[in-house]
Structures are given as C-alpha cells and as structure tokens.
Design an enzyme around this catalytic site. Structure first.
Site, PDB file in Angstrom:
ATOM      1  N   HIS A  79      -5.188  -1.539  -2.847  1.00 14.14           N
ATOM      2  CA  HIS A  79      -4.255  -2.668  -2.818  1.00 14.14           C
ATOM      3  C   HIS A  79      -3.905  -2.988  -1.372  1.00 14.14           C
ATOM      4  CE1 HIS A  79      -2.989  -2.780  -7.209  1.00 14.14           C
ATOM      5  NE2 HIS A  79      -3.839  -1.763  -7.134  1.00 14.14           N
ATOM      6  N   GLN A  83      -2.540  -3.864 -11.631  1.00 10.96           N
ATOM      7  CA  GLN A  83      -3.780  -3.182 -12.040  1.00 10.96           C
ATOM      8  C   GLN A  83      -3.648  -2.628 -13.463  1.00 10.96           C
ATOM      9  OE1 GLN A  83      -5.476  -0.570  -9.077  1.00 10.96           O
ATOM     10  NE2 GLN A  83      -6.539   0.616 -10.646  1.00 10.96           N
ATOM     11  N   CYS A 129      -1.732  -4.844  -0.331  1.00  9.86           N
ATOM     12  CA  CYS A 129      -0.278  -4.920  -0.098  1.00  9.86           C
ATOM     13  C   CYS A 129       0.286  -3.579   0.319  1.00  9.86           C
ATOM     14  CB  CYS A 129       0.458  -5.471  -1.310  1.00  9.86           C
ATOM     15  SG  CYS A 129       0.474  -4.362  -2.724  1.00  9.86           S
ATOM     16  N   CYS A 131      -2.325  -9.041  -6.469  1.00 11.27           N
ATOM     17  CA  CYS A 131      -1.132  -8.449  -7.087  1.00 11.27           C
ATOM     18  C   CYS A 131      -0.066  -9.530  -7.237  1.00 11.27           C
ATOM     19  CB  CYS A 131      -0.630  -7.255  -6.297  1.00 11.27           C
ATOM     20  SG  CYS A 131       0.405  -7.638  -4.900  1.00 11.27           S
ATOM     21  N   GLU A 132       0.628  -9.421  -8.356  1.00  9.76           N
ATOM     22  CA  GLU A 132       1.611 -10.464  -8.654  1.00  9.76           C
ATOM     23  C   GLU A 132       2.893 -10.311  -7.845  1.00  9.76           C
ATOM     24  OE1 GLU A 132       2.003 -10.002 -12.861  1.00  9.76           O
ATOM     25  OE2 GLU A 132       3.610  -8.530 -12.695  1.00  9.76           O
ATOM     26  N   HIS A 133       3.015  -9.201  -7.108  1.00  9.96           N
ATOM     27  CA  HIS A 133       4.233  -9.001  -6.325  1.00  9.96           C
ATOM     28  C   HIS A 133       4.147  -9.636  -4.945  1.00  9.96           C
ATOM     29  CE1 HIS A 133       4.187  -5.281  -9.028  1.00  9.96           C
ATOM     30  NE2 HIS A 133       5.090  -6.105  -9.518  1.00  9.96           N
ATOM     31  N   HIS A 134       2.985  -9.516  -4.310  1.00  8.47           N
ATOM     32  CA  HIS A 134       2.848 -10.023  -2.940  1.00  8.47           C
ATOM     33  C   HIS A 134       1.789 -11.120  -2.821  1.00  8.47           C
ATOM     34  CE1 HIS A 134       4.283  -5.789  -2.563  1.00  8.47           C
ATOM     35  NE2 HIS A 134       5.080  -6.320  -1.651  1.00  8.47           N
TER      36      HIS A 134
END
Ligand SMILES: Nc1nc2c(ncn2[C@@H]2O[C@H](COP(=O)(O)OP(=O)(O)OP(=O)(O)O)[C@@H](O)[C@H]2O)c(=O)[nH]1
Ligand SMILES: [Zn+2]
Length: 222
Positions: free
Chosen positions: A181, A153, A183, A112-115
């Site tokens: 996920h 996703q 995260c 995931c591009e956030h975490h």
C-alpha cells in the site's frame, strides 16, 4: 508468499462468503449520487494543483487537469463493470475434470478508499467447479473490475471470492491477495516493502484443511 504456511482451521467457522447481490449483479455506479460533469471534474483537478502551490497556467500544466480526469476514468473504470457479466460464459466440455482450478500471480492495482493512493500486488484464486468451468481470463477480469474501484484490500478480497461463489456456485473458492500500500510506503509511516496478505475461503477450502493446505502450497509453488 513465505508468510502463508499453515492452514488455519479448528472447528467450522460461520460461512461469511455471501456478499450483497448489488456488489456483483450490476455496475457499481451509485444511482443516488449526482455525478459532476467532465468540466467540473477538470476544474476540481485544477483546484488541487493550485492547492499544492502550482501555477496552473504554466505550459506544462495546461493539459494536466484533463489528463488527471482521464487517468481517473481509466483507474476507476470498474464502477461501470458488471462482475456477473464477466463470469457469464462457462464451458461444459471438461472431460470430467474434478479438481480445483488455480490461477496464481494475477497482478492487480487498486486504490485505497482512505487516501486514494495505489495499492498493488498479486491475487491468487482457486475455485472447484461443478461441471462447467469459466474462461481463465475472466478470473483476472473479475479482479480488475473490483480493483478498479476505491477499495480496502479486505473488501476487494471478499468481493472477488463472493462474486465467484455467487455466480459460478462452485464447491469452494479460495482467494489470497498480497499487496503493498503506497499510503503506508511512500507517505505516513513510510514502511517500504511491507506486504499485506488477505484471504477468503469458502466451501471445500473453508471446510477441509487439506484442500486449503493444498491450495496454499500450490500458491507457494511447492
Ligand atoms: N484495513 C485496511 N486499512 C487500510 C487499507 N488501506 C489503507 N488503510 C489504512 O487506513 C488507515 C486510515 O487511518 P487514519 O488514521 O484515518 O488516516 P491517517 O492519519 O492518514 O493514517 P496514517 O496512514 O497512519 O498516517 C491507515 O491506517 C491506513 O494504513 C486497507 O486496504 N485495509
Ligand atoms: Zn490508504
């Protein structure tokens, strides 16, 4: 997959199947950025290890920055891959085959591009070919090319469907992805086992509820 039961269509939605050509015509390495050297990347990895309180000089960690960067090279190799090339080769001898082709349970893992934490699960892909079919392994390779990048996703699902649509120009594409996920399973809200389902339908799968239902039933194995 029990969550996917009913086809969802009432009226014709706008066709949002297009993705930018830059998403599939070339590698995704941004030409506008200055990439750090391998040594700089390893130094950054060492900084992160020190940040968590580790002694980066102890024996067990001496090679860890190198391994971390090598792992990143592997996990994010999708940036260097061109999706259009993956789907480049098609076969015309299909004896008039005119139904859709479905590959289900394609395992994938992404980040995931956030975490920058893994999410992993299965992709189910169908496309309705026009005259020519693509090698089956190429569908799985396409998933990997996009999955081995930082993603959401939703974006991953849209890119896989959009690339097949743009390159193969089939009568329709259906993509469903289900993933856990990490995260939100091993950190944060810590809901282990929660599955996220995303889907993208184009062409006959978007326009024809029966085709969409047939796809969903075949994905569920009924
Ligand atoms: N829509 C979507 N969200 C994602 C995906 N992967 C991770 N996220 C979410 O991205 C969000 C980032 O939210 P933020 O509030 O900025 O970050 P955070 O404080 O770490 O959020 P928490 O996970 O709630 O602790 C979180 O809700 C994640 O669950 C994805 O693929 N799609
Ligand atoms: Zn995340």
């Amino acid at each position: 997959m029990d969550a996917i039961i009913k086809p969802i269509r009432s009226g014709k939605p706008a066709d949002k199947s297009e993705i930018p050509a830059s998403d599939y015509m070339a590698s995704a390495i941004d030409p506008g950025i200055v990439r750090p050297s391998r040594a700089e990347a390893e130094a950054a990895a060492k900084t992160l290890l020190a940040y968590i309180g580790e002694n980066t000089n102890r024996e067990g960690l001496l090679d860890t920055p190198r391994r971390m960067v090598e792992a990143y090279d592997e996990l994010f190799q999708g940036y260097a891959q061109c999706p259009a090339e993956i789907l480049d080769r098609t076969f015309g001898e299909t004896a008039g085959y005119d139904d859709f082709v479905l590959m289900r349970d394609i395992s994938f893992h992404s980040h995931c591009e956030h975490h920058v934490m893994p999410f992993y699960g299965k992709a189910h892909i169908a496309y309705a070919p026009v005259d020519r079919v693509v090698g089956l392994s190429k569908l799985a390779r396409l998933v990997d090319a996009f999955a081995h990048r930082l993603q959401t996703q939703e974006h991953l699902t849209a890119q896989v469907a959009g690339a097949i649509n743009a390159i193969l120009k089939p009568r329709g594409v259906a993509v469903v992805m289900e993933a856990e996920h990490t995260c939100m399973s091993v950190r944060g809200i810590a809901k282990k086992g929660a599955l996220t389902l995303t889907s993208r339908f184009t062409g006959i799968f978007q326009d024809n509820p029966e085709e969409q239902a047939r796809f969903l039933n075949m994905v569920r194995g009924v």
